[in-house]
Design a protein around this motif. Structure first.
Motif, PDB file in Angstrom:
ATOM      1  N   ALA A  21       0.831  -1.203   0.000  1.00  0.00           N
ATOM      2  CA  ALA A  21       0.000   0.000   0.000  1.00  0.00           C
ATOM      3  C   ALA A  21       0.864   1.251   0.000  1.00  0.00           C
ATOM      4  N   THR A  22       1.937   1.229   0.773  1.00  0.00           N
ATOM      5  CA  THR A  22       2.858   2.361   0.824  1.00  0.00           C
ATOM      6  C   THR A  22       3.494   2.591  -0.538  1.00  0.00           C
ATOM      7  N   ARG A  23       3.999   1.547  -1.138  1.00  0.00           N
ATOM      8  CA  ARG A  23       4.649   1.639  -2.449  1.00  0.00           C
ATOM      9  C   ARG A  23       3.662   2.141  -3.503  1.00  0.00           C
ATOM     10  N   ASP A  24       2.456   1.602  -3.505  1.00  0.00           N
ATOM     11  CA  ASP A  24       1.455   2.025  -4.486  1.00  0.00           C
ATOM     12  C   ASP A  24       1.103   3.501  -4.315  1.00  0.00           C
ATOM     13  N   PHE A  25       0.885   3.917  -3.077  1.00  0.00           N
ATOM     14  CA  PHE A  25       0.525   5.309  -2.819  1.00  0.00           C
ATOM     15  C   PHE A  25       1.638   6.250  -3.282  1.00  0.00           C
ATOM     16  N   LEU A  26       2.866   5.949  -2.919  1.00  0.00           N
ATOM     17  CA  LEU A  26       3.979   6.849  -3.215  1.00  0.00           C
ATOM     18  C   LEU A  26       4.311   6.929  -4.696  1.00  0.00           C
ATOM     19  N   ASN A  27       4.073   5.866  -5.441  1.00  0.00           N
ATOM     20  CA  ASN A  27       4.541   5.791  -6.821  1.00  0.00           C
ATOM     21  C   ASN A  27       3.479   5.971  -7.888  1.00  0.00           C
ATOM     22  N   ASN A  28       2.233   6.131  -7.499  1.00  0.00           N
ATOM     23  CA  ASN A  28       1.165   6.322  -8.481  1.00  0.00           C
ATOM     24  C   ASN A  28       0.617   7.734  -8.385  1.00  0.00           C
ATOM     25  N   ASP A  29       0.257   8.292  -9.542  1.00  0.00           N
ATOM     26  CA  ASP A  29      -0.314   9.639  -9.557  1.00  0.00           C
ATOM     27  C   ASP A  29      -1.506   9.723  -8.623  1.00  0.00           C
ATOM     28  N   HIS A  30      -1.580  10.845  -7.912  1.00  0.00           N
ATOM     29  CA  HIS A  30      -2.693  11.120  -7.009  1.00  0.00           C
ATOM     30  C   HIS A  30      -3.378  12.374  -7.527  1.00  0.00           C
ATOM     31  N   ALA A  31      -4.641  12.254  -7.906  1.00  0.00           N
ATOM     32  CA  ALA A  31      -5.358  13.368  -8.523  1.00  0.00           C
ATOM     33  C   ALA A  31      -5.382  14.602  -7.631  1.00  0.00           C
ATOM     34  N   GLY A  32      -5.577  14.410  -6.343  1.00  0.00           N
ATOM     35  CA  GLY A  32      -5.642  15.542  -5.424  1.00  0.00           C
ATOM     36  C   GLY A  32      -4.325  16.284  -5.271  1.00  0.00           C
ATOM     37  N   LEU A  33      -3.242  15.595  -5.512  1.00  0.00           N
ATOM     38  CA  LEU A  33      -1.921  16.216  -5.399  1.00  0.00           C
ATOM     39  C   LEU A  33      -1.382  16.670  -6.752  1.00  0.00           C
ATOM     40  N   GLY A  34      -1.939  16.131  -7.806  1.00  0.00           N
ATOM     41  CA  GLY A  34      -1.491  16.497  -9.138  1.00  0.00           C
ATOM     42  C   GLY A  34      -0.190  15.838  -9.558  1.00  0.00           C
ATOM     43  N   GLY A  35       0.069  14.659  -9.042  1.00  0.00           N
ATOM     44  CA  GLY A  35       1.283  13.933  -9.416  1.00  0.00           C
ATOM     45  C   GLY A  35       1.575  12.818  -8.450  1.00  0.00           C
ATOM     46  N   ARG A  36       2.790  12.284  -8.555  1.00  0.00           N
ATOM     47  CA  ARG A  36       3.203  11.194  -7.659  1.00  0.00           C
ATOM     48  C   ARG A  36       3.555  11.767  -6.291  1.00  0.00           C
ATOM     49  N   PRO A  37       2.956  11.252  -5.225  1.00  0.00           N
ATOM     50  CA  PRO A  37       3.253  11.756  -3.888  1.00  0.00           C
ATOM     51  C   PRO A  37       4.746  11.764  -3.557  1.00  0.00           C
ATOM     52  N   LEU A  38       5.479  10.755  -3.986  1.00  0.00           N
ATOM     53  CA  LEU A  38       6.909  10.711  -3.705  1.00  0.00           C
ATOM     54  C   LEU A  38       7.619  11.921  -4.306  1.00  0.00           C
ATOM     55  N   ASP A  39       7.347  12.222  -5.553  1.00  0.00           N
ATOM     56  CA  ASP A  39       7.980  13.364  -6.222  1.00  0.00           C
ATOM     57  C   ASP A  39       7.608  14.678  -5.539  1.00  0.00           C
ATOM     58  N   ILE A  40       6.334  14.827  -5.244  1.00  0.00           N
ATOM     59  CA  ILE A  40       5.843  16.062  -4.641  1.00  0.00           C
ATOM     60  C   ILE A  40       6.455  16.283  -3.264  1.00  0.00           C
ATOM     61  N   ALA A  41       6.505  15.232  -2.459  1.00  0.00           N
ATOM     62  CA  ALA A  41       7.038  15.354  -1.105  1.00  0.00           C
ATOM     63  C   ALA A  41       8.525  15.667  -1.095  1.00  0.00           C
ATOM     64  N   LEU A  42       9.248  15.161  -2.053  1.00  0.00           N
ATOM     65  CA  LEU A  42      10.690  15.385  -2.069  1.00  0.00           C
ATOM     66  C   LEU A  42      11.083  16.732  -2.667  1.00  0.00           C
ATOM     67  N   GLN A  43      10.163  17.385  -3.357  1.00  0.00           N
ATOM     68  CA  GLN A  43      10.472  18.671  -3.991  1.00  0.00           C
ATOM     69  C   GLN A  43      10.633  19.797  -2.973  1.00  0.00           C
ATOM     70  N   SER A  44       9.806  19.770  -1.914  1.00  0.00           N
ATOM     71  CA  SER A  44       9.822  20.887  -0.965  1.00  0.00           C
ATOM     72  C   SER A  44       9.120  20.502   0.333  1.00  0.00           C
ATOM     73  N   GLU A  45       9.329  21.318   1.335  1.00  0.00           N
ATOM     74  CA  GLU A  45       8.643  21.125   2.618  1.00  0.00           C
ATOM     75  C   GLU A  45       7.126  21.273   2.427  1.00  0.00           C
ATOM     76  N   ALA A  46       6.714  22.239   1.611  1.00  0.00           N
ATOM     77  CA  ALA A  46       5.286  22.428   1.342  1.00  0.00           C
ATOM     78  C   ALA A  46       4.693  21.192   0.668  1.00  0.00           C
ATOM     79  N   GLY A  47       5.446  20.589  -0.242  1.00  0.00           N
ATOM     80  CA  GLY A  47       4.988  19.368  -0.895  1.00  0.00           C
ATOM     81  C   GLY A  47       4.834  18.231   0.100  1.00  0.00           C
TER      82      GLY A  47
END
Length: 68
Positions: A21-47
């Motif tokens: 579940a963790t792997r799927d969540f982090l690596n699949n696009d999330h509509a509410g976030l507008g991209g992959r949670p892993l990418d978004i979280a690593l870009q910035s503190e706000a992400g």
């Protein structure tokens, strides 16, 4: 960035419980976030904060600032 990654993994694993579940969540696009949670979280503190809010919402806890 390593600190954000560690915080992200800890929050995700606690909320989603299984490694799959963790792997799927982090690596699949999330509509509410507008991209992959892993990418978004690593870009910035706000992400990271945005991803953490989604995680809390998916785990059933209110997002930060919600009165519940």
């Amino acid at each position: 960035m390593a600190a954000r990654q560690a915080r992200l993994l800890k929050a995700t694993q606690a909320a989603l419980v299984t490694a799959d579940a963790t792997r799927d969540f982090l690596n699949n696009d999330h509509a509410g976030l507008g991209g992959r949670p892993l990418d978004i979280a690593l870009q910035s503190e706000a992400g990271l904060l945005a991803v953490e809010r989604v995680i809390r919402g998916e785990a059933g806890a209110p997002a930060a600032g919600d009165s519940g």
